[in-house]
Design a protein around this motif. Structure first.
Motif, PDB file in Angstrom:
ATOM      1  N   PRO A 133       0.844  -1.210   0.000  1.00 51.45           N
ATOM      2  CA  PRO A 133       0.000   0.000   0.000  1.00 51.45           C
ATOM      3  C   PRO A 133       0.872   1.250   0.000  1.00 51.45           C
ATOM      4  O   PRO A 133       1.961   1.291   0.582  1.00 51.45           O
ATOM      5  CB  PRO A 133      -0.797  -0.122   1.292  1.00 51.45           C
ATOM      6  N   GLU A 134       0.381   2.263  -0.690  1.00 51.91           N
ATOM      7  CA  GLU A 134       1.130   3.521  -0.792  1.00 51.91           C
ATOM      8  C   GLU A 134       1.023   4.347   0.504  1.00 51.91           C
ATOM      9  O   GLU A 134       1.962   5.001   0.899  1.00 51.91           O
ATOM     10  CB  GLU A 134       0.622   4.336  -1.993  1.00 51.91           C
ATOM     11  N   THR A 135      -0.148   4.313   1.126  1.00 49.32           N
ATOM     12  CA  THR A 135      -0.340   5.061   2.372  1.00 49.32           C
ATOM     13  C   THR A 135      -0.873   4.100   3.431  1.00 49.32           C
ATOM     14  O   THR A 135      -1.569   3.143   3.121  1.00 49.32           O
ATOM     15  CB  THR A 135      -1.355   6.203   2.181  1.00 49.32           C
ATOM     16  N   PRO A 136      -0.520   4.343   4.667  1.00 45.54           N
ATOM     17  CA  PRO A 136      -1.037   3.462   5.725  1.00 45.54           C
ATOM     18  C   PRO A 136      -2.541   3.678   5.896  1.00 45.54           C
ATOM     19  O   PRO A 136      -3.059   4.753   5.606  1.00 45.54           O
ATOM     20  CB  PRO A 136      -0.255   3.885   6.960  1.00 45.54           C
ATOM     21  N   PRO A 180      -6.012   4.573   7.706  1.00 41.57           N
ATOM     22  CA  PRO A 180      -6.264   5.590   8.733  1.00 41.57           C
ATOM     23  C   PRO A 180      -6.400   4.936  10.119  1.00 41.57           C
ATOM     24  O   PRO A 180      -6.921   3.826  10.261  1.00 41.57           O
ATOM     25  CB  PRO A 180      -7.571   6.247   8.301  1.00 41.57           C
TER      26      PRO A 180
END
Length: 82
Positions: free
Chosen positions: A73-76, A78
């Motif tokens: 994944p590019e961003t963790p 939320p």
């Protein structure tokens, strides 16, 4: 030309003596045939070598890139519930 007429013409042609064969024709045909056979063998070997190289390149690429794995994944995700 009627069928009987054609058959008679062909029979006459087959009954005539064969034309003389030029000297050296057999040797020339053997030489050309051998050259064509060598060329076909060389092309066949080159194609197999190219196929093998492509298979090795694809295998190395697949092991390095791992296209079957899920990308990270590019961003963790939320954070909720803190």
């Amino acid at each position: 030309m009627a069928r009987m007429n054609r058959e008679a013409t062909v029979r006459r042609m087959l009954e005539q003596p064969l034309p003389p064969v030029p000297p050296g024709l057999h040797a020339e045909a053997v030489r050309r045939g051998a050259r064509i056979a060598r060329r076909r063998t060389l092309v066949r070997r080159a194609m197999w070598l190219l196929l093998l190289a492509a298979a090795v390149a694809f295998t190395v690429w697949a092991l390095a890139v791992r296209p079957w794995a899920e990308p990270p994944p590019e961003t963790p995700p939320p954070l909720t519930g803190w």
